[in-house]
Design a protein around this motif. Structure first.
Motif, mmCIF file in Angstrom:
data_model
loop_
_atom_site.group_PDB
_atom_site.id
_atom_site.type_symbol
_atom_site.label_atom_id
_atom_site.label_comp_id
_atom_site.label_asym_id
_atom_site.label_seq_id
_atom_site.Cartn_x
_atom_site.Cartn_y
_atom_site.Cartn_z
ATOM 1 N N PHE A 127 2.087 -58.668 7.383
ATOM 2 C CA PHE A 127 1.027 -58.029 6.610
ATOM 3 C C PHE A 127 1.533 -56.761 5.914
ATOM 4 O O PHE A 127 1.156 -56.480 4.779
ATOM 5 C CB PHE A 127 -0.184 -57.700 7.488
ATOM 6 C CG PHE A 127 -1.083 -58.884 7.706
ATOM 7 C CD1 PHE A 127 -1.755 -59.475 6.644
ATOM 8 C CD2 PHE A 127 -1.256 -59.404 8.967
ATOM 9 C CE1 PHE A 127 -2.598 -60.563 6.835
ATOM 10 C CE2 PHE A 127 -2.094 -60.492 9.177
ATOM 11 C CZ PHE A 127 -2.757 -61.072 8.115
ATOM 12 N N LYS A 128 2.389 -56.000 6.571
ATOM 13 C CA LYS A 128 2.946 -54.793 5.949
ATOM 14 C C LYS A 128 3.808 -55.149 4.744
ATOM 15 O O LYS A 128 3.715 -54.515 3.699
ATOM 16 C CB LYS A 128 3.775 -54.000 6.960
ATOM 17 C CG LYS A 128 2.957 -53.251 7.961
ATOM 18 C CD LYS A 128 3.826 -52.503 8.938
ATOM 19 C CE LYS A 128 2.985 -51.855 10.019
ATOM 20 N NZ LYS A 128 3.813 -51.173 11.021
ATOM 21 N N PHE B 13 1.616 -56.226 1.927
ATOM 22 C CA PHE B 13 0.931 -55.080 1.337
ATOM 23 C C PHE B 13 1.858 -54.295 0.406
ATOM 24 O O PHE B 13 1.461 -53.913 -0.694
ATOM 25 C CB PHE B 13 0.370 -54.164 2.425
ATOM 26 C CG PHE B 13 -0.389 -52.993 1.874
ATOM 27 C CD1 PHE B 13 -1.645 -53.173 1.315
ATOM 28 C CD2 PHE B 13 0.151 -51.719 1.908
ATOM 29 C CE1 PHE B 13 -2.350 -52.096 0.798
ATOM 30 C CE2 PHE B 13 -0.546 -50.642 1.389
ATOM 31 C CZ PHE B 13 -1.801 -50.822 0.835
ATOM 32 N N TYR C 167 -6.766 -54.549 3.471
ATOM 33 C CA TYR C 167 -5.640 -54.140 4.314
ATOM 34 C C TYR C 167 -5.944 -52.835 5.045
ATOM 35 O O TYR C 167 -5.693 -52.721 6.245
ATOM 36 C CB TYR C 167 -4.370 -53.991 3.473
ATOM 37 C CG TYR C 167 -3.176 -53.547 4.291
ATOM 38 C CD1 TYR C 167 -2.467 -54.471 5.047
ATOM 39 C CD2 TYR C 167 -2.770 -52.229 4.316
ATOM 40 C CE1 TYR C 167 -1.385 -54.078 5.814
ATOM 41 C CE2 TYR C 167 -1.692 -51.829 5.076
ATOM 42 C CZ TYR C 167 -0.999 -52.748 5.823
ATOM 43 O OH TYR C 167 0.068 -52.349 6.583
ATOM 44 N N CYS D 146 -6.255 -54.023 8.756
ATOM 45 C CA CYS D 146 -4.950 -53.847 9.405
ATOM 46 C C CYS D 146 -4.707 -52.409 9.854
ATOM 47 O O CYS D 146 -4.124 -52.178 10.900
ATOM 48 C CB CYS D 146 -3.832 -54.287 8.465
ATOM 49 S SG CYS D 146 -3.922 -56.027 8.040
#
Length: 146
Positions: A12-13, A16, A79, A83
């Motif tokens: 996910f990072k 992003f 995000y 997250c």
């Protein structure tokens, strides 16, 4: 912390960071338009003026611009809320800050028109993204704290 959760967060990072890079590329850098000059940008502080003109030309261009300004900020809001576990208000303020940065850079670099309606629509897109994240926070499927 298990490996799968760590890998998911890392993925996910990375996604992003790629998203922000593409967002800046299409909104600020614009390599397909290399003829820009510093401080040659324009500012439009009249709400939705260009949209009225574009709407007269055709609905598809209007939808592309109107919805597109919101669409590009939905991932940012999602995000930050899902997250990074940022509260919705903080997420929306961060989205506003990012949009303000983009509009300022467009003016400084002369790569676009800095418009107040872009700021509003981008911020609203961030809000939509943060609201979309709520079910994920309840299920904690991609949350930071597990």
């Amino acid at each position: 912390m298990n490996t799968i959760l760590r890998d998911k967060r890392k993925l996910f990072k990375i996604m992003f960071v790629l998203y922000v890079a593409v967002l800046l590329l299409i909104t600020v850098v614009r390599p397909w338009n290399p003829a820009y000059q510093l401080f040659d940008g324009k500012i439009n502080l009249t709400l939705f003026t260009d949209y009225k003109t574009v709407l007269q030309v055709g609905i598809s261009r209007f939808i592309y611009l109107f919805v597109g300004n919101m669409f590009w900020f939905v991932p940012f809001g999602f995000y930050q809320a899902a997250c990074k576990r940022k509260p919705i208000l903080i997420t929306v303020l961060m989205g506003f800050g990012l949009s303000l940065f983009i509009e300022t850079m467009q003016f400084i670099l002369g790569t676009g028109v800095s418009e107040i309606d872009d700021l509003i629509l981008n911020t609203f897109g961030c809000f939509i993204g943060s609201i979309t994240a709520l079910p994920f926070l309840k299920n904690r499927t991609i949350s930071k704290k597990e």
